[in-house]
Design a protein around this motif. Structure first.
Motif, PDB file in Angstrom:
ATOM      1  N   THR A 256       0.801  -1.224   0.000  1.00 43.84           N
ATOM      2  CA  THR A 256       0.000   0.000   0.000  1.00 43.84           C
ATOM      3  C   THR A 256       0.833   1.272   0.000  1.00 43.84           C
ATOM      4  O   THR A 256       0.275   2.364  -0.004  1.00 43.84           O
ATOM      5  N   GLY A 257       2.134   1.145  -0.003  1.00 51.35           N
ATOM      6  CA  GLY A 257       2.984   2.327   0.131  1.00 51.35           C
ATOM      7  C   GLY A 257       3.752   2.690  -1.117  1.00 51.35           C
ATOM      8  O   GLY A 257       3.183   3.041  -2.149  1.00 51.35           O
ATOM      9  N   THR A 258       5.048   2.581  -1.030  1.00 48.12           N
ATOM     10  CA  THR A 258       5.959   3.071  -2.068  1.00 48.12           C
ATOM     11  C   THR A 258       5.699   2.466  -3.438  1.00 48.12           C
ATOM     12  O   THR A 258       5.530   3.199  -4.416  1.00 48.12           O
ATOM     13  N   ILE A 259       5.693   1.156  -3.538  1.00 48.63           N
ATOM     14  CA  ILE A 259       5.564   0.501  -4.844  1.00 48.63           C
ATOM     15  C   ILE A 259       4.234   0.839  -5.517  1.00 48.63           C
ATOM     16  O   ILE A 259       4.209   1.272  -6.676  1.00 48.63           O
ATOM     17  N   PRO A 260       3.086   0.688  -4.850  1.00 46.95           N
ATOM     18  CA  PRO A 260       1.824   1.031  -5.520  1.00 46.95           C
ATOM     19  C   PRO A 260       1.716   2.505  -5.895  1.00 46.95           C
ATOM     20  O   PRO A 260       1.228   2.833  -6.978  1.00 46.95           O
ATOM     21  N   SER A 261       2.184   3.404  -5.027  1.00 40.25           N
ATOM     22  CA  SER A 261       2.050   4.828  -5.349  1.00 40.25           C
ATOM     23  C   SER A 261       2.931   5.206  -6.530  1.00 40.25           C
ATOM     24  O   SER A 261       2.510   5.962  -7.405  1.00 40.25           O
ATOM     25  N   LYS A 262       4.133   4.670  -6.598  1.00 40.86           N
ATOM     26  CA  LYS A 262       5.018   4.970  -7.737  1.00 40.86           C
ATOM     27  C   LYS A 262       4.492   4.317  -9.015  1.00 40.86           C
ATOM     28  O   LYS A 262       4.564   4.891 -10.098  1.00 40.86           O
ATOM     29  N   THR A 263       3.947   3.115  -8.899  1.00 43.51           N
ATOM     30  CA  THR A 263       3.378   2.436 -10.068  1.00 43.51           C
ATOM     31  C   THR A 263       2.183   3.203 -10.591  1.00 43.51           C
ATOM     32  O   THR A 263       2.014   3.365 -11.809  1.00 43.51           O
ATOM     33  N   LEU A 264       1.346   3.683  -9.700  1.00 40.11           N
ATOM     34  CA  LEU A 264       0.183   4.475 -10.090  1.00 40.11           C
ATOM     35  C   LEU A 264       0.617   5.725 -10.837  1.00 40.11           C
ATOM     36  O   LEU A 264       0.081   6.059 -11.896  1.00 40.11           O
ATOM     37  N   ARG A 265       1.607   6.404 -10.302  1.00 39.59           N
ATOM     38  CA  ARG A 265       2.142   7.613 -10.939  1.00 39.59           C
ATOM     39  C   ARG A 265       2.666   7.298 -12.342  1.00 39.59           C
ATOM     40  O   ARG A 265       2.354   7.993 -13.314  1.00 39.59           O
ATOM     41  N   GLU A 266       3.453   6.239 -12.463  1.00 38.04           N
ATOM     42  CA  GLU A 266       4.026   5.871 -13.763  1.00 38.04           C
ATOM     43  C   GLU A 266       2.950   5.428 -14.745  1.00 38.04           C
ATOM     44  O   GLU A 266       3.046   5.712 -15.944  1.00 38.04           O
ATOM     45  N   ALA A 267       1.919   4.742 -14.260  1.00 35.88           N
ATOM     46  CA  ALA A 267       0.819   4.320 -15.137  1.00 35.88           C
ATOM     47  C   ALA A 267       0.101   5.532 -15.702  1.00 35.88           C
ATOM     48  O   ALA A 267      -0.244   5.562 -16.893  1.00 35.88           O
ATOM     49  N   VAL A 268      -0.134   6.546 -14.875  1.00 36.59           N
ATOM     50  CA  VAL A 268      -0.793   7.769 -15.350  1.00 36.59           C
ATOM     51  C   VAL A 268       0.075   8.459 -16.394  1.00 36.59           C
ATOM     52  O   VAL A 268      -0.407   8.870 -17.456  1.00 36.59           O
ATOM     53  N   LEU A 269       1.385   8.572 -16.120  1.00 36.13           N
ATOM     54  CA  LEU A 269       2.283   9.211 -17.087  1.00 36.13           C
ATOM     55  C   LEU A 269       2.305   8.454 -18.408  1.00 36.13           C
ATOM     56  O   LEU A 269       2.290   9.055 -19.482  1.00 36.13           O
ATOM     57  N   TYR A 270       2.304   7.121 -18.345  1.00 32.97           N
ATOM     58  CA  TYR A 270       2.326   6.326 -19.556  1.00 32.97           C
ATOM     59  C   TYR A 270       1.012   6.448 -20.325  1.00 32.97           C
ATOM     60  O   TYR A 270       1.002   6.729 -21.530  1.00 32.97           O
ATOM     61  N   LEU A 271      -0.112   6.222 -19.633  1.00 29.07           N
ATOM     62  CA  LEU A 271      -1.404   6.208 -20.311  1.00 29.07           C
ATOM     63  C   LEU A 271      -1.799   7.573 -20.865  1.00 29.07           C
ATOM     64  O   LEU A 271      -2.503   7.650 -21.876  1.00 29.07           O
ATOM     65  N   THR A 272      -1.385   8.655 -20.215  1.00 29.81           N
ATOM     66  CA  THR A 272      -1.690   9.984 -20.743  1.00 29.81           C
ATOM     67  C   THR A 272      -0.742  10.366 -21.870  1.00 29.81           C
ATOM     68  O   THR A 272      -0.989  11.342 -22.578  1.00 29.81           O
TER      69      THR A 272
END
Length: 173
Positions: free
Chosen positions: A45-61
């Protein structure tokens, strides 16, 4: 004779390293962790998911590729919470598999459940069904980590509450 020479409570970064270091010293080692939290808060619930979420948004946008392809470039027009959740769960699953593999490769026993001290060398490990087992160890390392701090003055949705959202607001970057 104790069941283990070393038992580590918690499988986050500190617990993993302690367990593997003890195993490399040829100790009989076990890690106690709740079933759904292998890897601790960092992985789940911490570092890995939050960074993955951020990277997914950057990629998908398409934000990272706009310099090359132009300002209107997008990988996907409509980004859903499901898109972000799928990517995040995939990465979390891979990281958990890596941790399980490292522990297995080093012959560390994983005990699923919550640990409670009975005495200085005995733990009661209770699984989700309420079944308990007593485990003894010469040394017990407590590496239970932390919980995320939630500032009351901010209205921020926790990552684990993200599945309740139906859509993601669209921002022009």
């Amino acid at each position: 004779m104790a069941d283990f020479e070393v038992v580590v409570i918690g499988s986050g970064p500190g617990g993993q390293k302690a367990a593997i270091a003890a195993a490399k010293l040829e100790k009989r080692v076990a890690v106690v962790e709740r079933r759904n939290m292998i890897g601790g808060v960092c992985i789940n619930t911490g570092t890995i998911p939050s960074k993955t979420l951020r990277e997914a948004v950057l990629y998908l946008t398409g934000l990272n590729q706009r310099e090359m392809y132009g300002q209107s470039y997008r990988v996907k027009d409509e980004i859903t919470v499901g898109d972000l959740g799928i990517r995040t769960q995939h990465v979390i699953g891979r990281e958990i598999d890596v941790i399980r593999s490292q522990l297995a490769r080093n012959h560390v026993t994983v005990l699923m459940g919550s640990a409670r001290f009975v005495d200085a060398h005995t733990l009661d490990v209770v699984d989700e069904a309420g079944r308990g087992v007593k485990v003894t160890a010469d040394k017990i390392i407590v590496a239970t980590g932390t919980r995320p701090a939630r500032a009351e003055s901010y209205k921020v949705a926790a990552l684990d509450a993200m599945n309740k959202l139906r859509r993601v607001a669209r921002f022009e970057l």
